[in-house]
Design a protein around this motif. Structure first.
Motif, PDB file in Angstrom:
ATOM      1  N   GLU A   1      -4.554  43.955 -68.187  1.00 17.52           N
ATOM      2  CA  GLU A   1      -4.157  42.588 -67.845  1.00 17.52           C
ATOM      3  C   GLU A   1      -4.490  42.255 -66.398  1.00 17.52           C
ATOM      4  OE1 GLU A   1      -2.899  40.150 -69.906  1.00 17.52           O
ATOM      5  OE2 GLU A   1      -3.519  41.615 -71.412  1.00 17.52           O
ATOM      6  N   ILE A   2      -4.239  43.189 -65.486  1.00 13.18           N
ATOM      7  CA  ILE A   2      -4.560  42.954 -64.080  1.00 13.18           C
ATOM      8  C   ILE A   2      -6.067  42.812 -63.900  1.00 13.18           C
ATOM      9  CG2 ILE A   2      -4.539  43.994 -61.772  1.00 13.18           C
ATOM     10  CD1 ILE A   2      -1.810  45.181 -62.464  1.00 13.18           C
TER      11      ILE A   2
ATOM     12  N   LEU B   1       4.866  36.946 -52.658  1.00 12.55           N
ATOM     13  CA  LEU B   1       4.614  38.069 -53.550  1.00 12.55           C
ATOM     14  C   LEU B   1       3.370  37.814 -54.401  1.00 12.55           C
ATOM     15  CD1 LEU B   1       8.262  38.621 -54.875  1.00 12.55           C
ATOM     16  CD2 LEU B   1       7.133  39.880 -53.019  1.00 12.55           C
ATOM     17  N   HIS B   2       2.645  38.901 -54.704  1.00 16.23           N
ATOM     18  CA  HIS B   2       1.467  38.779 -55.549  1.00 16.23           C
ATOM     19  C   HIS B   2       1.727  39.279 -56.975  1.00 16.23           C
ATOM     20  CE1 HIS B   2      -0.109  38.746 -51.418  1.00 16.23           C
ATOM     21  NE2 HIS B   2      -1.071  37.978 -51.907  1.00 16.23           N
ATOM     22  N   ILE B   3       2.481  40.357 -57.096  1.00 15.95           N
ATOM     23  CA  ILE B   3       2.807  40.896 -58.417  1.00 15.95           C
ATOM     24  C   ILE B   3       4.276  41.323 -58.439  1.00 15.95           C
ATOM     25  CG2 ILE B   3       2.433  42.799 -60.036  1.00 15.95           C
ATOM     26  CD1 ILE B   3      -0.485  42.757 -59.412  1.00 15.95           C
ATOM     27  N   VAL B   4       4.976  40.902 -59.489  1.00 16.93           N
ATOM     28  CA  VAL B   4       6.349  41.328 -59.749  1.00 16.93           C
ATOM     29  C   VAL B   4       6.341  42.174 -61.012  1.00 16.93           C
ATOM     30  CG1 VAL B   4       8.656  40.579 -60.437  1.00 16.93           C
ATOM     31  CG2 VAL B   4       7.434  39.344 -58.639  1.00 16.93           C
ATOM     32  N   ILE B   5       6.922  43.361 -60.940  1.00 16.83           N
ATOM     33  CA  ILE B   5       7.081  44.177 -62.139  1.00 16.83           C
ATOM     34  C   ILE B   5       8.560  44.469 -62.343  1.00 16.83           C
ATOM     35  CG2 ILE B   5       4.798  45.230 -61.930  1.00 16.83           C
ATOM     36  CD1 ILE B   5       6.139  47.750 -60.864  1.00 16.83           C
ATOM     37  N   SER B   6       8.924  44.719 -63.581  1.00 15.36           N
ATOM     38  CA  SER B   6      10.288  45.133 -63.904  1.00 15.36           C
ATOM     39  C   SER B   6      10.239  45.898 -65.217  1.00 15.36           C
ATOM     40  CB  SER B   6      11.228  43.928 -64.020  1.00 15.36           C
ATOM     41  OG  SER B   6      12.566  44.363 -64.205  1.00 15.36           O
TER      42      SER B   6
ATOM     43  N   GLY C   1      -1.271  31.969 -58.996  1.00 15.26           N
ATOM     44  CA  GLY C   1      -2.180  32.973 -59.522  1.00 15.26           C
ATOM     45  C   GLY C   1      -1.602  34.366 -59.572  1.00 15.26           C
ATOM     46  N   GLY C   2      -0.383  34.569 -59.010  1.00  9.68           N
ATOM     47  CA  GLY C   2       0.278  35.869 -59.058  1.00  9.68           C
ATOM     48  C   GLY C   2       0.803  36.168 -60.455  1.00  9.68           C
ATOM     49  N   MET C   3       1.228  37.401 -60.662  1.00 13.39           N
ATOM     50  CA  MET C   3       1.595  37.838 -62.013  1.00 13.39           C
ATOM     51  C   MET C   3       2.994  38.446 -62.063  1.00 13.39           C
ATOM     52  SD  MET C   3      -2.033  39.536 -63.268  1.00 13.39           S
ATOM     53  CE  MET C   3      -1.559  39.569 -65.008  1.00 13.39           C
ATOM     54  N   VAL C   4       3.609  38.323 -63.248  1.00 12.19           N
ATOM     55  CA  VAL C   4       4.885  38.966 -63.565  1.00 12.19           C
ATOM     56  C   VAL C   4       4.642  39.873 -64.767  1.00 12.19           C
ATOM     57  CG1 VAL C   4       7.277  38.644 -64.286  1.00 12.19           C
ATOM     58  CG2 VAL C   4       6.214  37.003 -62.726  1.00 12.19           C
ATOM     59  N   LEU C   5       5.013  41.146 -64.652  1.00  9.23           N
ATOM     60  CA  LEU C   5       4.797  42.130 -65.709  1.00  9.23           C
ATOM     61  C   LEU C   5       6.141  42.744 -66.087  1.00  9.23           C
ATOM     62  CD1 LEU C   5       1.822  43.809 -63.831  1.00  9.23           C
ATOM     63  CD2 LEU C   5       1.584  42.236 -65.750  1.00  9.23           C
TER      64      LEU C   5
ATOM     65  N   LEU D   1       6.302  44.045 -74.128  1.00 10.76           N
ATOM     66  CA  LEU D   1       5.547  43.820 -72.897  1.00 10.76           C
ATOM     67  C   LEU D   1       5.287  42.326 -72.754  1.00 10.76           C
ATOM     68  CD1 LEU D   1       3.861  44.770 -70.442  1.00 10.76           C
ATOM     69  CD2 LEU D   1       1.903  44.960 -72.000  1.00 10.76           C
ATOM     70  N   VAL D   2       5.694  41.766 -71.612  1.00  9.68           N
ATOM     71  CA  VAL D   2       5.508  40.344 -71.334  1.00  9.68           C
ATOM     72  C   VAL D   2       4.697  40.211 -70.051  1.00  9.68           C
ATOM     73  CG1 VAL D   2       6.636  38.136 -70.877  1.00  9.68           C
ATOM     74  CG2 VAL D   2       7.712  39.780 -72.434  1.00  9.68           C
ATOM     75  N   VAL D   3       3.559  39.519 -70.144  1.00  7.15           N
ATOM     76  CA  VAL D   3       2.687  39.308 -68.987  1.00  7.15           C
ATOM     77  C   VAL D   3       2.593  37.814 -68.712  1.00  7.15           C
ATOM     78  CG1 VAL D   3       0.375  39.628 -68.015  1.00  7.15           C
ATOM     79  CG2 VAL D   3       1.355  41.373 -69.533  1.00  7.15           C
ATOM     80  N   LEU D   4       3.001  37.415 -67.516  1.00  6.88           N
ATOM     81  CA  LEU D   4       2.996  36.009 -67.122  1.00  6.88           C
ATOM     82  C   LEU D   4       2.106  35.827 -65.906  1.00  6.88           C
ATOM     83  CD1 LEU D   4       6.862  35.348 -67.228  1.00  6.88           C
ATOM     84  CD2 LEU D   4       5.232  35.184 -69.122  1.00  6.88           C
ATOM     85  N   LYS D   5       1.506  34.640 -65.810  1.00  5.66           N
ATOM     86  CA  LYS D   5       0.705  34.301 -64.638  1.00  5.66           C
ATOM     87  C   LYS D   5       1.208  32.986 -64.071  1.00  5.66           C
ATOM     88  CE  LYS D   5      -4.065  33.999 -62.974  1.00  5.66           C
ATOM     89  NZ  LYS D   5      -5.497  34.075 -63.359  1.00  5.66           N
ATOM     90  N   ARG D   6       1.423  32.970 -62.773  1.00  4.22           N
ATOM     91  CA  ARG D   6       1.924  31.777 -62.088  1.00  4.22           C
ATOM     92  C   ARG D   6       0.862  30.697 -62.136  1.00  4.22           C
ATOM     93  NH1 ARG D   6       3.255  27.926 -59.212  1.00  4.22           N
ATOM     94  NH2 ARG D   6       4.641  28.015 -57.416  1.00  4.22           N
TER      95      ARG D   6
END
Length: 412
Positions: free
Chosen positions: A90-91, A191-196, A258-262, A400-405
């Motif tokens: 995804e990245i 922030l560019h990428i948030v993971i949890s 354009g940043g991402m949440v994973l 797994l949930v992948v979001l893009k700002r």
């Protein structure tokens, strides 16, 4: 005009994200390739409640003891490993680093990091993918960004164990950020990428109606929602929805366009399936039966039983999709259910799952019922796992949930 734009966005997202009927391992739905560049301009109308209930902290067992999270988080580690290649994919495909100045600091945060070691694996996986992305651009060394990683959890988290366990040869600057991810934690667009990983299923607090004797949602004689009444289940679901609204709202403020949440979430039943059919709920239900047994024996009071509820809720893919649409600041790039390998019922596996549950819930249970009953409670729990067909009855999978700002968006 703003409401029309937001309505149009939600309608478009719904059309593009129809949930498949196929529930086999790896069932997935994605934005079609031709529409991944979809950019929306909308006004974020979500308002933070002026009065929010006190956010409760549920720390995992710290240190390196026999029941510590550090020694009993193998199953969470397996989940991180299971999504490793998917996250890299995804990245690689979705993160547009041309939007970010190449010489600036690239910032990543793991929300709900606990005390390690899983957080270090998750972070390193993301860093490797980002580094590969930059290297693929042919940038010389002086134009590559430096990396800063924030490790976030409640202030009661064992940050001492976390920091003493940091990889010595890490290629990033580390910092701890205490606080709940249900509130604002970082400056705007920082922030560019948030993971949890295995964290956002913890709700911010137990809804008051669950312990209100006059409420139809009163969870008398129970500690969980899996086999509870419809009103109790709704109270849990509503609280999770409110928490996700806050989580996404604040992340939208903190993440650069354009940043991402994973997100990796345990459980995640499909709508229409019973809550108790997923393994985490099966285990919580079994633990509940042990607590009820102790109340029947007079070891704990019925009042204590009636006033305790496990603050976990495992959302469906549809609930996550609905939360993203309500927020309007992110595009869903991927939602995928990954089935876990079925476990074999044996004493070793039973002890492992019992210790895993103890590492996560002992603080809550001992605060409410007293530390002196913990050994007896979890000995009973281990025996029940051995005696019952837990691993046959409960379906185990992760979401797994992948979001893009969204790259063009106004936020109030």
């Amino acid at each position: 005009m703003a409401s029309q734009l937001k309505s149009s966005f939600a309608s478009s997202l719904t059309q593009r994200l129809t949930v498949p009927n196929d529930r086999s391992s790896g069932a997935t739905f994605r934005i079609p390739t031709g529409k991944r560049s979809f950019i929306v301009k909308a006004v974020q109308s979500y308002k933070v409640p002026t009065e929010m209930a006190a956010i409760e902290a549920y720390p995992m067992n710290g240190g390196h003891g026999i029941y510590s999270y550090a020694k009993n988080s193998y199953h969470q580690g397996q989940a991180i490993h299971a999504v490793k290649e998917l996250i890299k994919e995804e990245i690689t495909e979705k993160l547009d680093i041309t939007m970010f100045p190449s010489s600036d600091t690239f910032r990543i945060v793991d929300m709900g990091c606990s005390a390690g070691p899983n957080t270090f694996f998750a972070v390193q996986n993301v860093l490797e993918a980002v580094e590969k992305k930059y290297q693929g651009q042919g940038l010389d060394h002086c134009r590559l960004p430096e990396y800063q990683v924030f490790f976030n959890d409640h202030s009661s988290n064992d940050f001492n164990t976390l920091f003493t366990s940091l990889p010595p040869n890490r290629n990033y600057y580390a910092a701890g950020v205490p606080g709940s991810f249900h509130v604002r934690l970082f400056p705007e667009a920082s922030l560019h990428i948030v993971i949890s990983s295995y964290a956002i299923h913890w709700i911010s607090h137990i809804p008051k109606e669950l312990v209100d004797k006059s409420s139809p949602a009163w969870n008398k004689g129970r500690t969980y929602y899996a086999h509870a009444g419809a009103e109790t289940i709704k109270a849990y679901a509503d609280q999770f929805a409110k928490d996700m609204d806050n989580f996404l709202h604040f992340r939208a403020l903190e993440i650069v366009p354009g940043g991402m949440v994973l997100l990796t979430i345990p459980g995640g039943r499909w709508d229409g399936d019973s809550d108790y059919q997923i393994l985490p709920n099966t285990l919580n239900d079994l633990l509940e039966s042990c607590i009820v047994d102790m109340a029947k024996k007079g070891i704990i009071s019925e009042e204590k039983l009636d006033s305790f509820n496990v603050p976990e809720y495992f959302p469906s893919p549809q609930e996550m999709e609905a939360a993203v649409k309500r927020n309007g600041c992110f595009c869903i790039e991927r939602i995928e259910c990954l089935h876990d390998e079925k476990k074999q019922a044996n004493p070793k596996e039973a002890r492992a799952f019992s210790s895993h549950m103890r590492a996560g819930l002992e603080f809550l249970l001992s605060e409410h019922f007293g530390h002196e009953i913990m050994d007896e409670l979890f000995d009973s729990f281990t025996r029940k796992i051995e005696e019952n067909e837990v691993f046959d009855l409960g379906v185990a999978f992760k979401l797994l949930v992948v979001l893009k700002r969204n790259e063009s968006l106004l936020i109030n």
